[in-house]
Design a protein around this motif. Structure first.
Motif, PDB file in Angstrom:
ATOM      1  N   VAL A 100       0.852  -1.280   0.066  1.00 46.27           N
ATOM      2  CA  VAL A 100      -0.012   0.155   0.232  1.00 46.27           C
ATOM      3  C   VAL A 100       0.612   1.061   0.090  1.00 46.27           C
ATOM      4  CG1 VAL A 100      -1.980  -1.228   1.091  1.00 46.27           C
ATOM      5  CG2 VAL A 100      -0.533   0.048   2.400  1.00 46.27           C
ATOM      6  N   GLY A 101       2.083   1.119   0.140  1.00 40.98           N
ATOM      7  CA  GLY A 101       3.028   2.200   0.471  1.00 40.98           C
ATOM      8  C   GLY A 101       4.235   2.120  -0.452  1.00 40.98           C
ATOM      9  N   GLY A 102       4.278   1.105  -1.417  1.00 37.99           N
ATOM     10  CA  GLY A 102       5.259   0.630  -2.312  1.00 37.99           C
ATOM     11  C   GLY A 102       5.713   1.752  -3.187  1.00 37.99           C
ATOM     12  N   GLU A 103       6.941   1.751  -3.874  1.00 38.17           N
ATOM     13  CA  GLU A 103       7.517   2.880  -4.811  1.00 38.17           C
ATOM     14  C   GLU A 103       6.904   2.804  -5.928  1.00 38.17           C
ATOM     15  OE1 GLU A 103      11.807   2.161  -5.120  1.00 38.17           O
ATOM     16  OE2 GLU A 103      12.113   2.132  -3.074  1.00 38.17           O
ATOM     17  N   ASP A 104       6.183   1.671  -6.446  1.00 37.78           N
ATOM     18  CA  ASP A 104       5.489   1.587  -7.668  1.00 37.78           C
ATOM     19  C   ASP A 104       4.150   2.328  -7.268  1.00 37.78           C
ATOM     20  OD1 ASP A 104       3.548   0.887  -9.917  1.00 37.78           O
ATOM     21  OD2 ASP A 104       4.050  -1.029  -9.840  1.00 37.78           O
ATOM     22  N   LYS A 105       3.807   3.377  -7.599  1.00 34.95           N
ATOM     23  CA  LYS A 105       2.680   4.257  -7.406  1.00 34.95           C
ATOM     24  C   LYS A 105       1.460   3.515  -8.010  1.00 34.95           C
ATOM     25  CE  LYS A 105       4.739   6.896  -4.782  1.00 34.95           C
ATOM     26  NZ  LYS A 105       5.106   6.452  -3.472  1.00 34.95           N
ATOM     27  N   GLU A 106       1.254   3.146  -9.245  1.00 34.83           N
ATOM     28  CA  GLU A 106       0.172   2.408  -9.835  1.00 34.83           C
ATOM     29  C   GLU A 106      -0.010   0.900  -9.005  1.00 34.83           C
ATOM     30  OE1 GLU A 106       0.649   2.029 -13.890  1.00 34.83           O
ATOM     31  OE2 GLU A 106       1.023   4.081 -14.458  1.00 34.83           O
ATOM     32  N   GLY A 107       1.121   0.484  -8.530  1.00 29.76           N
ATOM     33  CA  GLY A 107       1.020  -0.812  -7.839  1.00 29.76           C
ATOM     34  C   GLY A 107       0.360  -0.510  -6.507  1.00 29.76           C
ATOM     35  N   ALA A 108       0.720   0.462  -6.062  1.00 25.36           N
ATOM     36  CA  ALA A 108       0.261   1.000  -4.683  1.00 25.36           C
ATOM     37  C   ALA A 108      -1.321   1.423  -4.726  1.00 25.36           C
ATOM     38  CB  ALA A 108       1.171   2.035  -4.311  1.00 25.36           C
TER      39      ALA A 108
END
Length: 159
Positions: A126-134
């Motif tokens: 939910v706080g990952g570097e991949d913004k779309e993934g987050a």
């Protein structure tokens, strides 16, 4: 030295039952002291007015009061779980103990105290570097009651 800040939790006369239940949730839990009501207090003499207890190294105080104070989600107890098995264990125990599922890892116990059963593993999604993934992971979380780490990972990775 005692813990500087201690969370006090108000109960409607059943603080001892709540604490007894909480002690079953954590391996390293214990009652540290009890203060009984006295003759001129607002409770039954001998009944616990205050129960001081520790859960996972944190100190808490349970207070037996009346029905003038209500719990809500503005304050909750966050439990950082190691893995899905630990999430499941806490969630199921609170639910089986009369709790009510809310959403996004939130659950209220039988006494209305709100808990967040979470995992730092979920932070990666939910706080990952991949913004779309987050964004995908957060949207998946919004649809959950109990946190499902695999579903968050799958959403994050676009699987």
């Amino acid at each position: 030295m005692p813990q500087k800040i201690v969370t006090n939790i108000w109960y409607e006369g059943d603080a001892e039952a709540a604490v007894d239940f909480y002690l079953t949730l954590f391996d390293d839990a214990k009652v540290t002291s009890t203060i009984p009501f006295i003759e001129d207090a607002h409770g039954t003499p001998g009944q616990a007015m205050v129960v001081n207890f520790d859960l996972a190294g944190q100190s808490f105080t349970a207070i037996n009061g009346d029905n003038s104070a209500k719990h809500d989600h503005a304050m909750s107890l966050l439990v950082n779980c190691e893995d899905q098995a630990e999430i499941d264990r806490f969630w199921d125990a609170i639910l089986d103990g009369g709790g009510k599922e809310i959403q996004c890892g939130w659950i209220a116990d039988k006494w209305g105290v709100n808990w967040q059963i979470w995992s730092t593993q979920a932070d990666r999604y939910v706080g990952g570097e991949d913004k779309e993934g987050a964004v995908r992971a957060v949207n998946a979380m919004y649809a959950m009651k109990k946190i499902d780490l695999q579903a968050l990972k799958d959403a994050y990775e676009g699987a």
